[in-house]
Design an enzyme around this catalytic site. Sequence first.
Site, PDB file in Angstrom:
ATOM      1  N   PHE A 141       0.862  -1.185   0.000  1.00  0.00           N
ATOM      2  CA  PHE A 141       0.000   0.000   0.000  1.00  0.00           C
ATOM      3  C   PHE A 141       0.893   1.227   0.000  1.00  0.00           C
ATOM      4  O   PHE A 141       1.624   1.478   0.946  1.00  0.00           O
ATOM      5  CB  PHE A 141      -0.960   0.059   1.206  1.00  0.00           C
ATOM      6  CG  PHE A 141      -1.855   1.257   1.112  1.00  0.00           C
ATOM      7  CD1 PHE A 141      -3.025   1.215   0.353  1.00  0.00           C
ATOM      8  CD2 PHE A 141      -1.520   2.457   1.710  1.00  0.00           C
ATOM      9  CE1 PHE A 141      -3.839   2.330   0.217  1.00  0.00           C
ATOM     10  CE2 PHE A 141      -2.326   3.587   1.577  1.00  0.00           C
ATOM     11  CZ  PHE A 141      -3.486   3.514   0.828  1.00  0.00           C
ATOM     12  N   ASP A 226       9.316   3.028   2.016  1.00  0.00           N
ATOM     13  CA  ASP A 226       8.113   3.778   2.360  1.00  0.00           C
ATOM     14  C   ASP A 226       7.868   3.590   3.852  1.00  0.00           C
ATOM     15  O   ASP A 226       7.307   2.592   4.285  1.00  0.00           O
ATOM     16  CB  ASP A 226       6.917   3.288   1.533  1.00  0.00           C
ATOM     17  CG  ASP A 226       5.633   4.050   1.850  1.00  0.00           C
ATOM     18  OD1 ASP A 226       5.602   4.760   2.876  1.00  0.00           O
ATOM     19  OD2 ASP A 226       4.656   3.924   1.081  1.00  0.00           O
ATOM     20  N   LYS A 255       2.343  10.964   7.207  1.00  0.00           N
ATOM     21  CA  LYS A 255       1.529  10.688   8.395  1.00  0.00           C
ATOM     22  C   LYS A 255       2.030  11.411   9.651  1.00  0.00           C
ATOM     23  O   LYS A 255       1.764  12.593   9.803  1.00  0.00           O
ATOM     24  CB  LYS A 255       1.388   9.179   8.582  1.00  0.00           C
ATOM     25  CG  LYS A 255       0.528   8.561   7.465  1.00  0.00           C
ATOM     26  CD  LYS A 255      -0.130   7.261   7.820  1.00  0.00           C
ATOM     27  CE  LYS A 255      -1.190   6.898   6.777  1.00  0.00           C
ATOM     28  NZ  LYS A 255      -0.785   5.871   5.831  1.00  0.00           N
TER      29      LYS A 255
END
Length: 402
Positions: A141, A226, A255
């Site tokens: 993802f 990531d 985030k």
Amino acid sequence: MSTTAEALRSAEAHSAHNYHPLPVVVATAEGAWMTDVEGRRFLDMLAGYSALNFGHGNRRLLDAAKAQLERVTLTSRAFHHDRFGDFCRELAALCGKEMVLPMNTGAEAVETAVKTARKWGYEVKGVPDGQAKIVVAANNFHGRTTTIVSFSTDHEARDHYGPYTPGFEIVPYGDLTALAAAVTANTVAVLLEPIQGEAGVLVPPAGYLQGVRELTRERNVLFMADEIQSGLGRTGKTFACEHEDVVPDVYILGKALGGGVVPVSAVVADRDVLGVFRPGEHGSTFGGNPLACAVALEVIAMLRSGEHQQHAAELGDHLHRELNLLVGGGAVTAVRGRGLWAGVDIDPAHGTGREISEALMERGVLVKDTHGSTIRIAPPLVIDKEDLDWGLDQLREVLAAG
Ligand SMILES: *Cc1c(COP(=O)(O)O)cnc(C)c1O
């Protein structure tokens, strides 16, 4: 302000149904706790998919944001501002790298990393123009843009968004042999999550990240990690790659970098990689804005002290000890993760992940299911042991009842 029923009705009628939220309407929040419009309290065990690592309403982050709100919030990159250089220097130092390219959302940072790798491939490595390949893992993802969903293996995320962007090679996660076979002379990067979050908090086999590091170094390929969800304290270290003493060429962050206050993301690498960009070749109106930099600077300062990583490591050990006691007891088939991050697989006979999440909500605990039968637990790193234990009690009772 609306009641629960009004809020649910308006969302149902007027918002696109691209999410299926639990029927709780949050009004305020502090630390690890949220309060809904009826005054009920809920322990937040999702923490905005790790965007809220430092908790709701964190005093230091709110003070930094408020002070910056009164000074200047946006200049665009057409001009310098007095927080930008500090932010880039401090974030680069936190990562042990030389340069930062700031964006806003995680997907934009991943897109930026893809562009970085391709440009580096053509201008530095010498790959023929238009031929660059990036190797990614199955069940990844990395975000929701058309290019990113082009290399997703999740049908919900990908179907009916074509035509898809070419140039990506998908290999099984955790399989070094498959990865080595997929790397060719035209490969510019390997893009991976060091722990796959959305896939269910999948930790790769020991030695995998080391192997990826060695392979990419030998083959002159960038290793792009990531760390948007795994990074910035979640696993008990600043970066999940540190668990294998691995330093990737490129960190992709987002985030928690914005402290749950503003969206802040970045690509961080050395000059030989990020130096490929010249004026006009990439950008973002909001990327690196003064408010974002002020909040992120406070996030970086908190991480520099190491206290949140240490707390996440200690409480994470406790969390995993407790969760592992549930495995084999009937309802729980497996537990994975590191630090304050866990994927708990529920035996489908005990109910779907959604049903367990709803039952937990009734008991005042908010979690999110993923892939049908997995519960993801990722409380803010500021949670204390008493609250975590209370949340675990609720989970045990829900599982015993199911
Ligand atoms: C959330 C996430 C993204 C996308 O971030 P957005 O801010 O939602 O665009 C990318 N990669 C990983 C690993 C993520 O968890």
